[in-house]
Design a protein around this motif. Structure first.
Motif, mmCIF file in Angstrom:
data_model
loop_
_atom_site.group_PDB
_atom_site.id
_atom_site.type_symbol
_atom_site.label_atom_id
_atom_site.label_comp_id
_atom_site.label_asym_id
_atom_site.label_seq_id
_atom_site.Cartn_x
_atom_site.Cartn_y
_atom_site.Cartn_z
ATOM 1 N N ASN A 1 -29.708 -1.373 -24.752
ATOM 2 C CA ASN A 1 -29.897 -0.146 -23.990
ATOM 3 C C ASN A 1 -29.167 1.018 -24.634
ATOM 4 N N ILE A 2 -29.861 2.150 -24.750
ATOM 5 C CA ILE A 2 -29.189 3.379 -25.149
ATOM 6 C C ILE A 2 -29.256 4.250 -23.934
ATOM 7 N N ASP A 3 -28.215 4.161 -23.154
ATOM 8 C CA ASP A 3 -28.240 4.848 -21.885
ATOM 9 C C ASP A 3 -27.051 5.774 -21.910
ATOM 10 N N PHE A 4 -27.310 7.057 -21.973
ATOM 11 C CA PHE A 4 -26.164 7.915 -22.222
ATOM 12 C C PHE A 4 -25.376 8.183 -20.954
ATOM 13 N N THR A 5 -25.985 7.946 -19.775
ATOM 14 C CA THR A 5 -25.180 8.020 -18.557
ATOM 15 C C THR A 5 -24.098 6.939 -18.596
ATOM 16 N N THR A 6 -24.499 5.715 -18.952
ATOM 17 C CA THR A 6 -23.519 4.629 -19.057
ATOM 18 C C THR A 6 -22.507 4.936 -20.157
ATOM 19 N N ALA A 7 -22.987 5.493 -21.277
ATOM 20 C CA ALA A 7 -22.057 5.839 -22.365
ATOM 21 C C ALA A 7 -21.044 6.880 -21.906
ATOM 22 N N LEU A 8 -21.518 7.866 -21.151
ATOM 23 C CA LEU A 8 -20.601 8.885 -20.627
ATOM 24 C C LEU A 8 -19.590 8.253 -19.678
ATOM 25 N N ARG A 9 -20.062 7.281 -18.888
ATOM 26 C CA ARG A 9 -19.145 6.609 -17.954
ATOM 27 C C ARG A 9 -18.110 5.785 -18.696
ATOM 28 N N ILE A 10 -18.562 5.077 -19.749
ATOM 29 C CA ILE A 10 -17.626 4.282 -20.547
ATOM 30 C C ILE A 10 -16.560 5.217 -21.117
ATOM 31 N N LEU A 11 -17.017 6.355 -21.616
ATOM 32 C CA LEU A 11 -16.117 7.375 -22.151
ATOM 33 C C LEU A 11 -15.125 7.834 -21.075
ATOM 34 N N ALA A 12 -15.668 8.159 -19.896
ATOM 35 C CA ALA A 12 -14.820 8.641 -18.800
ATOM 36 C C ALA A 12 -13.801 7.571 -18.389
ATOM 37 N N ALA A 13 -14.266 6.311 -18.324
ATOM 38 C CA ALA A 13 -13.375 5.215 -17.930
ATOM 39 C C ALA A 13 -12.255 5.025 -18.954
ATOM 40 N N ILE B 1 -17.509 9.774 -36.499
ATOM 41 C CA ILE B 1 -16.532 10.848 -36.713
ATOM 42 C C ILE B 1 -15.138 10.261 -36.603
ATOM 43 N N ALA B 2 -14.213 10.828 -37.367
ATOM 44 C CA ALA B 2 -12.824 10.350 -37.376
ATOM 45 C C ALA B 2 -11.943 11.378 -36.695
ATOM 46 N N LEU B 3 -11.207 10.934 -35.678
ATOM 47 C CA LEU B 3 -10.331 11.844 -34.931
ATOM 48 C C LEU B 3 -9.042 11.111 -34.573
ATOM 49 N N PRO B 4 -7.990 11.850 -34.225
ATOM 50 C CA PRO B 4 -6.754 11.178 -33.779
ATOM 51 C C PRO B 4 -7.022 10.294 -32.557
ATOM 52 N N ASP B 5 -6.180 9.287 -32.384
ATOM 53 C CA ASP B 5 -6.383 8.313 -31.308
ATOM 54 C C ASP B 5 -6.414 8.920 -29.908
ATOM 55 N N ARG B 6 -5.766 10.075 -29.728
ATOM 56 C CA ARG B 6 -5.709 10.632 -28.358
ATOM 57 C C ARG B 6 -7.092 11.083 -27.891
ATOM 58 N N VAL B 7 -8.030 11.290 -28.826
ATOM 59 C CA VAL B 7 -9.401 11.653 -28.433
ATOM 60 C C VAL B 7 -10.253 10.384 -28.391
ATOM 61 N N ILE B 8 -10.870 10.133 -27.225
ATOM 62 C CA ILE B 8 -11.740 8.967 -27.080
ATOM 63 C C ILE B 8 -13.135 9.351 -27.566
ATOM 64 N N VAL B 9 -13.692 8.550 -28.458
ATOM 65 C CA VAL B 9 -15.028 8.862 -28.976
ATOM 66 C C VAL B 9 -15.990 7.730 -28.619
ATOM 67 N N GLU B 10 -17.132 8.096 -28.081
ATOM 68 C CA GLU B 10 -18.182 7.114 -27.798
ATOM 69 C C GLU B 10 -19.418 7.564 -28.560
ATOM 70 N N ASN B 11 -19.954 6.692 -29.399
ATOM 71 C CA ASN B 11 -21.118 7.057 -30.198
ATOM 72 C C ASN B 11 -22.403 6.553 -29.574
ATOM 73 N N ILE B 12 -23.399 7.431 -29.508
ATOM 74 C CA ILE B 12 -24.736 6.992 -29.134
ATOM 75 C C ILE B 12 -25.556 7.175 -30.376
ATOM 76 N N ASP B 13 -25.620 6.113 -31.120
ATOM 77 C CA ASP B 13 -26.274 6.213 -32.405
ATOM 78 C C ASP B 13 -27.384 5.193 -32.382
ATOM 79 N N PHE B 14 -28.600 5.676 -32.355
ATOM 80 C CA PHE B 14 -29.647 4.703 -32.112
ATOM 81 C C PHE B 14 -30.013 3.925 -33.369
ATOM 82 N N THR B 15 -29.647 4.435 -34.546
ATOM 83 C CA THR B 15 -29.831 3.618 -35.748
ATOM 84 C C THR B 15 -28.953 2.369 -35.644
ATOM 85 N N THR B 16 -27.675 2.577 -35.265
ATOM 86 C CA THR B 16 -26.785 1.427 -35.096
ATOM 87 C C THR B 16 -27.298 0.513 -33.983
ATOM 88 N N ALA B 17 -27.785 1.114 -32.900
ATOM 89 C CA ALA B 17 -28.311 0.300 -31.798
ATOM 90 C C ALA B 17 -29.497 -0.536 -32.262
#
Lengths: 202, 202
Positions: free
Chosen positions: A187-199, B177-193
């Motif tokens: 699943n590429i569900d960006f609502t869930t991705a945003l939630r994972i990020l928020a959590a 993207i590379a950022l300091p640990d204090r920034v949480i990054v969530e990727n929605i990359d459908f190629t990787t998916a």
């Protein structure tokens, strides 16, 4: 079979290696990868060793060799025949996404239930009304389906793809779909991705 | 802090529970969830018990209670102020995505380096040229950034968001993207998916 989280991290490592290769970086350490993958270097080394032996020097892994090693083990270099269901904004953007072909995913057919849209699409990919899905998927031996329809239509499309014998589904719709275990769903569900990020942000 | 995989599964469970609630399903067992989450019922029960005690009967968990339990623990009901950088096809589709607001993500501002596009956008959300990003993110206390720019621009935008004090980034661009640990990054990359899917399909 590798644990799912290992598989996912290896695919992410593969992507980082692609970027390093483009930037002509020759060696990468598990410490370098840590920042991009968001896992510890210990986990990363474990993941890499889980798919067999690969050379590592004081400077780290050889970028091209490690990429080849992961790609071959995960069969990422195999061409996969895919179809795209739903040609709205997300589907349309996917059709234009250039790297898709380069990455071994060949979109053979597009489907939409709006026949006018089917006629209007400016793309080299053949587009069909959804009611032809079963026939087309079977006759073209398509093994991957990309679902980009609204949430309420997703399960119905998934059922049709399943009936047509699809092996894997990439689901862009905002609802989860339920299918027999033999069909792999990502699943590429960006609502869930945003939630994972928020959590994770707390 | 919960393990990342647990956190991710709990967010996915939350989404399934939302659907069940809409369908007026009152109880759900870990076996029911298995099919949607693609984890074993044992893992699912462990994940749920990792965030505290919640009632379970012979019929399973109470859908509404479990949803509330997960949502409160992961702070999913908190309103988050977000901005969107890159107003191309993906960015445009995101602006129109109705459920985003309902899900607690409030897009305060949009950014694009094409000033004409900034002027043409038909949306209630204020859009600005990218060079105003630092000021706007700071002055509006925006905590989440959504990156929907082409790959080659992603790291630069990420650096600017970091400089502006952003706490989390959802990255739709095809490069990591590379950022300091204090920034949480969530990727929605459908190629990787797609690759994860392909790797699972074998």
């Amino acid at each position: 079979m590798l644990p799912i989280c290992t598989l996912e991290r290896l695919c992410k490592i593969f992507q980082v290696l692609e970027r390093y290769e483009l930037d002509h970086i020759q060696a990468v350490s598990s410490r370098d990868l840590e920042k991009c993958i968001h896992a510890t270097s210990v986990t990363i080394r474990k993941d890499i060793s889980a798919i067999g032996r690969v050379g590592v020097t004081k400077r780290g892994y050889d970028v091209i060799e490690l990429k080849k090693h992961i790609g071959e083990h995960l069969k990422l270099f195999r061409k996969r025949r895919a179809c795209l269901v739903g040609l709205g904004r997300i589907g349309g953007a996917l059709l234009e996404y250039q790297t898709l072909q380069d990455d071994g995913f060949e979109i053979i057919a597009g489907f939409d239930n709006n026949v006018n849209k089917v006629e209007r699409m400016r793309t080299d990919i053949r587009v069909y009304p959804v009611h032809e899905l079963l026939d087309i998927v079977k006759s073209h031996r398509i093994e991957l389906g990309i679902i980009a329809v609204p949430g309420e239509a997703a399960q119905k499309v998934a059922d049709q793809l399943n009936k047509a014998g699809i092996k894997g589904i990439l689901n862009f719709s905002p609802v989860g779909i339920a299918l027999p275990d033999r069909v792999i769903v990502e699943n590429i569900d960006f609502t869930t991705a945003l939630r994972i990020l928020a959590a994770k942000m707390g």
